[in-house]
Design a protein around this motif. Structure first.
Motif, PDB file in Angstrom:
ATOM      1  N   ASN A 128       0.834  -1.192   0.000  1.00  0.00           N
ATOM      2  CA  ASN A 128       0.000   0.000   0.000  1.00  0.00           C
ATOM      3  C   ASN A 128       0.871   1.245   0.000  1.00  0.00           C
ATOM      4  OD1 ASN A 128      -1.142  -0.195   3.511  1.00  0.00           O
ATOM      5  ND2 ASN A 128       0.869   0.202   2.674  1.00  0.00           N
ATOM      6  N   GLY A 129       0.260   2.352  -0.405  1.00  0.00           N
ATOM      7  CA  GLY A 129       1.010   3.596  -0.493  1.00  0.00           C
ATOM      8  C   GLY A 129       0.215   4.624  -1.253  1.00  0.00           C
ATOM      9  N   PHE A 130       0.907   5.431  -2.082  1.00  0.00           N
ATOM     10  CA  PHE A 130       0.238   6.521  -2.788  1.00  0.00           C
ATOM     11  C   PHE A 130       0.686   6.563  -4.244  1.00  0.00           C
ATOM     12  CE2 PHE A 130       3.988   8.287  -0.648  1.00  0.00           C
ATOM     13  CZ  PHE A 130       4.670   8.870  -1.707  1.00  0.00           C
ATOM     14  N   LEU A 131      -0.061   7.332  -5.038  1.00  0.00           N
ATOM     15  CA  LEU A 131       0.244   7.569  -6.450  1.00  0.00           C
ATOM     16  C   LEU A 131       0.174   9.061  -6.712  1.00  0.00           C
ATOM     17  CD1 LEU A 131       0.487   6.922  -9.532  1.00  0.00           C
ATOM     18  CD2 LEU A 131      -2.001   6.548  -9.515  1.00  0.00           C
ATOM     19  N   ILE A 132       1.189   9.594  -7.385  1.00  0.00           N
ATOM     20  CA  ILE A 132       1.204  10.985  -7.836  1.00  0.00           C
ATOM     21  C   ILE A 132       1.186  10.982  -9.360  1.00  0.00           C
ATOM     22  CG2 ILE A 132       2.565  13.116  -7.966  1.00  0.00           C
ATOM     23  CD1 ILE A 132       3.651  12.416  -5.161  1.00  0.00           C
ATOM     24  N   VAL A 133       0.292  11.792  -9.947  1.00  0.00           N
ATOM     25  CA  VAL A 133       0.188  11.916 -11.396  1.00  0.00           C
ATOM     26  C   VAL A 133       0.539  13.349 -11.782  1.00  0.00           C
ATOM     27  CG1 VAL A 133      -1.336  11.797 -13.406  1.00  0.00           C
ATOM     28  CG2 VAL A 133      -1.578  10.120 -11.558  1.00  0.00           C
ATOM     29  N   ASN A 134       1.518  13.511 -12.654  1.00  0.00           N
ATOM     30  CA  ASN A 134       2.003  14.833 -13.062  1.00  0.00           C
ATOM     31  C   ASN A 134       1.886  14.957 -14.579  1.00  0.00           C
ATOM     32  OD1 ASN A 134       3.360  17.234 -13.507  1.00  0.00           O
ATOM     33  ND2 ASN A 134       5.042  16.780 -12.115  1.00  0.00           N
ATOM     34  N   SER A 135       1.209  16.009 -15.042  1.00  0.00           N
ATOM     35  CA  SER A 135       1.095  16.244 -16.488  1.00  0.00           C
ATOM     36  C   SER A 135       1.876  17.476 -16.927  1.00  0.00           C
ATOM     37  CB  SER A 135      -0.376  16.420 -16.887  1.00  0.00           C
ATOM     38  OG  SER A 135      -0.862  17.675 -16.444  1.00  0.00           O
ATOM     39  N   ALA A 136       2.743  17.995 -16.074  1.00  0.00           N
ATOM     40  CA  ALA A 136       3.466  19.228 -16.390  1.00  0.00           C
ATOM     41  C   ALA A 136       4.490  19.003 -17.489  1.00  0.00           C
ATOM     42  CB  ALA A 136       4.161  19.766 -15.138  1.00  0.00           C
ATOM     43  N   ALA A 137       4.531  19.940 -18.445  1.00  0.00           N
ATOM     44  CA  ALA A 137       5.524  19.862 -19.509  1.00  0.00           C
ATOM     45  C   ALA A 137       6.937  19.960 -18.952  1.00  0.00           C
ATOM     46  CB  ALA A 137       5.279  20.958 -20.542  1.00  0.00           C
TER      47      ALA A 137
END
Length: 343
Positions: A128-137
């Motif tokens: 278990n843990g976390f997810l980070i989603v980044n769409s930055a250019a």
């Protein structure tokens, strides 16, 4: 027989997904964000974590999302490191990406989605843990600075866990490669997951995170807290593994003493700090001394203070805190998870 079982499993899981999704928060940040934090994902063999990421129009083109996972074994020591995994997912304009994080169910195929390509967690089950989603250019050249929205549903058929949450107020502003989740949130569309108007041990307003926590009678209901120290993405899930360490303690309402209140308004002093690295679960017994623990077994509350998180982000001493309650008193084993209120 095998195909029949698979169809039954898919139907049950997707049915559970839709039923639990109806309970998720409906508040949405009207501006969207380039960075999303999904604070709890679970890869147990009996669990499913369904994630939705929406890429909202406004000229957003096809491109990449960068996924960062930070996880540790379920039940691992709070002092243990998180493992790191990252990679690219692809999207199109006005896309909705829906997937199960370890691909226990292939939602894009099941639902006929031919344009979304998620980046799945491949680090094994039982984590278990976390997810980070980044769409930055700024994060990668093919990213798109998208206006993202997200939500997740977590179901564990063994424990009876049902959790649903929106990513609203779990994001940061700024199209940066290294998201800062410590920034104080002062209103819709501003800052990170936690506000900055909390208190220190003297009751003075500071940027520390203090959460009001309560619990039912033990052992009728087992209560603990899942916590995630906040800071720069690179420190929350560094490529070498590890993560930020937060220190926690329980205080009275005036922050003069450590301890907890029982369900008859009596304060029971006696508590010690405990620490969590990356993510972890805090039990009352991790903080309260035996006397205060026993005297609050019939129910009570306290102020759970994040007294230390050293980060290079904008603000120190920030954490997300989720209450985990398990019981069989309602007829079957059930586990409920809810975000604790920052004071």
């Amino acid at each position: 027989m095998k195909k029949s079982f698979q169809k039954t499993l898919i139907a049950a899981s997707v049915g559970g997904l839709l039923a639990v999704a109806s309970m998720s928060a409906s508040a949405i940040n009207a501006n969207g964000t380039t960075n999303l934090l999904f604070p709890y994902v679970n890869t147990a063999t009996s669990a499913y974590t369904f994630v939705t990421v929406v890429n909202r129009g406004d000229g957003n083109a096809a491109g990449n999302y960068h996924f960062y996972y930070g996880t540790k074994a379920i039940g691992a020591a709070n002092s243990g490191d998180c493992d790191h995994q990252d990679g690219l997912a692809t999207t199109t304009a006005n896309d909705v990406m829906q997937f199960e994080v370890r691909k226990a169910l292939d939602l894009p195929t099941i639902f006929g989605d031919t344009t979304s390509k998620p980046y799945y967690y491949t680090g094994g089950t039982g984590r278990n843990g976390f997810l980070i989603v980044n769409s930055a250019a700024a994060d990668n050249p093919a990213a798109i600075n998208a206006s993202l929205y997200g939500e997740a549903v977590v179901i564990d058929t063994a424990s009876g866990l049902r959790m649903a949450y929106s990513s609203d107020n779990l994001q940061t502003l700024g199209a940066t490669a290294n998201s800062d989740f410590s920034i104080g949130n002062v209103g819709p569309g501003a800052g990170g997951p936690e506000t900055g108007n909390s208190f220190d041990a003297n009751g003075d307003a500071v940027n520390d995170a203090v959460h009001m926590v309560s619990w039912y009678q033990t052992p009728t209901v087992s209560t603990s807290w899942f916590v995630a120290p906040l800071g720069l993405r690179s420190e929350m899930t560094p490529s070498a593994g590890g993560g930020l360490t937060g220190t926690y303690n329980m205080y009275d309402s005036s922050f003069a003493q450590t301890g907890a209140y029982d369900n008859n308004e009596n304060f029971n002093s006696g508590a010690k700090p405990t620490s969590v690295k990356c993510v972890g679960v805090i039990q009352r017994s991790d903080i309260l001394f035996p006397g205060a623990l026993a005297n609050t077994n019939n129910g009570g509350f306290s102020n759970l203070a994040t007294t230390a998180v050293a980060t290079d982000g904008a603000e120190d001493n920030k954490s997300l805190v989720y209450k985990v309650q398990s019981t069989s008193a309602v007829g079957s084993a059930s586990t409920f998870v809810s975000r604790e209120t920052i004071r």
